[in-house]
Enzyme design. Structure first.
Site, PDB file in Angstrom:
ATOM      1  N   GLU A 159       6.697  -1.268  -4.637  1.00 19.31           N
ATOM      2  CA  GLU A 159       5.240  -1.571  -5.243  1.00 19.31           C
ATOM      3  C   GLU A 159       4.517  -2.224  -4.365  1.00 19.31           C
ATOM      4  O   GLU A 159       3.151  -2.032  -4.368  1.00 19.31           O
ATOM      5  CB  GLU A 159       5.629  -2.355  -6.695  1.00 19.31           C
ATOM      6  CG  GLU A 159       4.377  -2.493  -7.495  1.00 19.31           C
ATOM      7  CD  GLU A 159       4.121  -1.192  -8.152  1.00 19.31           C
ATOM      8  OE1 GLU A 159       4.973  -0.111  -8.095  1.00 19.31           O
ATOM      9  OE2 GLU A 159       3.016  -1.049  -8.887  1.00 19.31           O
ATOM     10  N   HIS A 197      -2.007   5.606  -5.475  1.00 22.71           N
ATOM     11  CA  HIS A 197      -0.556   4.748  -5.818  1.00 22.71           C
ATOM     12  C   HIS A 197       0.649   5.449  -5.602  1.00 22.71           C
ATOM     13  O   HIS A 197       1.746   4.948  -4.831  1.00 22.71           O
ATOM     14  CB  HIS A 197      -0.637   4.120  -7.017  1.00 22.71           C
ATOM     15  CG  HIS A 197       0.269   3.365  -7.647  1.00 22.71           C
ATOM     16  ND1 HIS A 197       0.171   2.309  -7.721  1.00 22.71           N
ATOM     17  CD2 HIS A 197       1.608   3.601  -8.033  1.00 22.71           C
ATOM     18  CE1 HIS A 197       1.204   1.411  -8.281  1.00 22.71           C
ATOM     19  NE2 HIS A 197       2.075   2.323  -8.310  1.00 22.71           N
ATOM     20  N   GLU A 198       0.662   6.801  -5.930  1.00 18.72           N
ATOM     21  CA  GLU A 198       1.968   7.252  -5.842  1.00 18.72           C
ATOM     22  C   GLU A 198       2.124   7.707  -4.595  1.00 18.72           C
ATOM     23  O   GLU A 198       3.211   7.859  -4.072  1.00 18.72           O
ATOM     24  CB  GLU A 198       1.965   8.418  -6.865  1.00 18.72           C
ATOM     25  CG  GLU A 198       2.031   8.137  -8.394  1.00 18.72           C
ATOM     26  CD  GLU A 198       2.900   7.125  -9.003  1.00 18.72           C
ATOM     27  OE1 GLU A 198       3.996   6.979  -8.451  1.00 18.72           O
ATOM     28  OE2 GLU A 198       2.623   6.423  -9.789  1.00 18.72           O
ATOM     29  N   HIS A 200       3.992   5.145  -2.949  1.00 21.75           N
ATOM     30  CA  HIS A 200       5.663   5.054  -2.865  1.00 21.75           C
ATOM     31  C   HIS A 200       6.223   6.304  -2.221  1.00 21.75           C
ATOM     32  O   HIS A 200       7.051   6.088  -1.512  1.00 21.75           O
ATOM     33  CB  HIS A 200       5.670   5.417  -4.371  1.00 21.75           C
ATOM     34  CG  HIS A 200       5.746   4.217  -5.448  1.00 21.75           C
ATOM     35  ND1 HIS A 200       6.509   3.158  -5.488  1.00 21.75           N
ATOM     36  CD2 HIS A 200       4.808   4.234  -6.669  1.00 21.75           C
ATOM     37  CE1 HIS A 200       6.075   2.032  -6.149  1.00 21.75           C
ATOM     38  NE2 HIS A 200       4.985   2.633  -7.028  1.00 21.75           N
TER      39      HIS A 200
HETATM   40 ZN    ZN Z   1       4.210   1.967  -8.754  1.00 22.47          ZN
END
Ligand code: ZN
Length: 490
Positions: A285, A255-256, A259
């Protein structure tokens, strides 16, 4: 030197100072000595003061009035600088500093209240934050809708009315899907052994590289709540390890990385300019979610991950790739947003969006929040909330004044649905690549079509250009229906 050149030279130093402030925040959450808290507070306040003065410097108004953009990049830079300048000059300085002081104290009180399940202590503090943010929203709104004005900080160009219509459609689809899935029997059991910390961190670093995270311009550390930080040539991520739940570590990392890869993927020409970062929280996101879910939790990629876990930890009690895919994608109702699966996650957000709008509109008093929360939770999840830390005390957001932020999580999922549909259309052999652990096709597509543009386009236009369609909930619902309909046998 033209007014535009002067403005951009001034802005570049502001951007650099903003990166420094962000790095202080990263340091505080990762490696700062515990005893430095007080001094760090003063350091942060000092740099925030410098930043605020620069962002409201009257010369910006003069330069903006005199600047004549000659191309799309200049026009976009001016749009972003004007937005920031208007926003910062509309809020009276006394209100801005009272908000900063109140929310920093409120966050500490919230953390203690959550640990003690003590709503009564937190309620008056939250009421104060709500009052100040409503005041700020009114200052920003010029007589318009307060919530809408606050929303612009996180998702420029979005309106609460559009989001409301989008979310209503999504809620109907999700509640129906949830009932089908839960009616189809119990999910597979959770993993029942411990996974050593060193193995989790090693595989986590490997996964970050697999997803295209550039370690020359990044690093991975541990933090209590994983986050990513920085833009351009220094974009750092954090993750965490939980002995019995290695997926927490691996999917936090992926997830990170979504980003961070976005920030690393922005065109180098935009470095330390207003375009050198993600277009909005929602677009950000969309990247973290498509890396984590549509790619990372796909049948093809989990097949690869299963074999990497066997190689790292030995046999861990899951018989084969298909059983592993089901374990990774287990659907269980739960109280906690951050632990929610793909079917439930957006239902958590939708209720927060409705509740925070009611708080900002003055239609819901803070004293009535727990009752309203519990009623809505039972309606959407079919379970009664058993204590405040499982209900309206669970998230940090409202304590620090983040009203208008929650909907960007679901907007990100909606955008990810649109992007994923286009990605699959353009890359018909993607699953064969993912099964081998090759994500470059997918991440390269995202970089070329979206990430490299940074904040050049407005958020909705960023998504529309990359996916070839105006954002709508239909692709996300179709993806979830297909994936979980197949998993849960109909
Ligand atoms: Zn996030």
């Amino acid at each position: 030197m033209t007014a535009y050149d002067d403005l951009m030279a001034f802005q570049r130093d502001t951007e650099a100072l903003g990166q420094i402030a962000g790095r202080l925040g990263w340091d505080q959450e990762t490696v700062m000595p515990r005893g430095a808290v007080e001094q760090r507070g003063e350091e942060m306040a000092a740099i925030e003061g410098v930043l605020h003065a620069r962002r409201t410097d009257p010369r910006i108004g003069e330069w903006l009035a005199g600047a004549e953009p000659t191309d799309d990049v200049a026009r976009a830079n001016l749009r972003e600088i004007r937005r920031s300048y208007d926003r910062n000059t509309k809020v009276p300085a006394a209100l801005a500093s009272e908000l900063a002081r109140t929310t920093s104290v409120a966050q500490g009180i919230w953390a203690e209240a959550r640990a003690a399940d003590d709503w009564a202590t937190f309620a008056p503090v939250l009421a104060n934050v709500v009052r100040l943010r409503r005041e700020e929203g009114a200052a920003l709104a010029d007589g318009g809708d307060t919530y809408n004005a606050l929303l612009q900080d996180y998702e420029p160009g979005a309106t609460a009315a559009e989001i409301e219509a989008m979310f209503a459609e999504l809620r109907t689809g999700l509640v129906a899907l949830r009932e089908r899935v839960l009616g189809a029997g119990d999910p597979p059991a959770k993993l029942d052994r411990a996974f050593d910390d060193a193995g989790q961190m090693a595989l986590s670093a490997e996964l970050a590289k697999t997803f295209g995270y550039h370690m020359l311009h990044g690093r991975i550390d541990k933090a209590v709540h994983p986050f990513s930080s920085g833009s351009g040539l220094d974009v750092r991520i954090t993750t965490r390890t939980v002995p019995h739940d290695p997926f927490n570590c691996f999917y936090s990392t992926i997830h990170e990385v979504g980003h961070a890869a976005y920030e690393q993927g922005v065109d180098r020409a935009y470095l330390l300019t207003p375009l050198g970062r993600g277009a909005s929280m929602g677009v950000h996101e969309s990247q973290s979610r498509i890396y984590e879910n549509q790619i990372g939790r796909s049948r093809a990629f989990t097949g690869y991950l299963y074999n990497r876990m066997i190689a790292t930890f030995g046999d861990f009690g899951v018989t084969d790739e298909e059983a592993f895919y089901r374990t990774v994608n287990a659907v269980r109702p739960g109280y906690i947003r951050t632990e929610a699966d793909e079917v439930h996650y957006n239902l958590h957000i939708l209720m927060r969006f409705d509740l925070e709008r009611a708080l900002m509109a003055g239609d819901l008093a803070v004293a009535d929040l727990p009752g309203a929360w519990d009623e809505r939770f039972e309606a959407d999840f079919g379970v009664a909330v058993d204590r405040p830390s499982h209900g309206c005390l669970q998230d940090v957001h409202w304590s620090v004044g983040l009203f208008g932020y929650f909907p960007t999580y679901t907007l990100g999922n909606v955008y990810a649905g649109c992007l994923h549909e286009a990605l699959r259309r353009d890359l018909p052999d993607l699953d064969a690549e993912l099964a081998e652990g090759h994500t470059a096709g997918a991440t390269g597509w995202l970089r070329d079509n979206l990430q490299r543009h940074g904040a050049l386009y407005e958020p909705q236009e960023t998504i529309a250009r990359a996916s070839g369609q105006e954002p709508s909930v239909a692709p996300l619902l179709a993806y979830l229906d297909a994936k979980f309909g197949d998993l849960y046998g109909d």
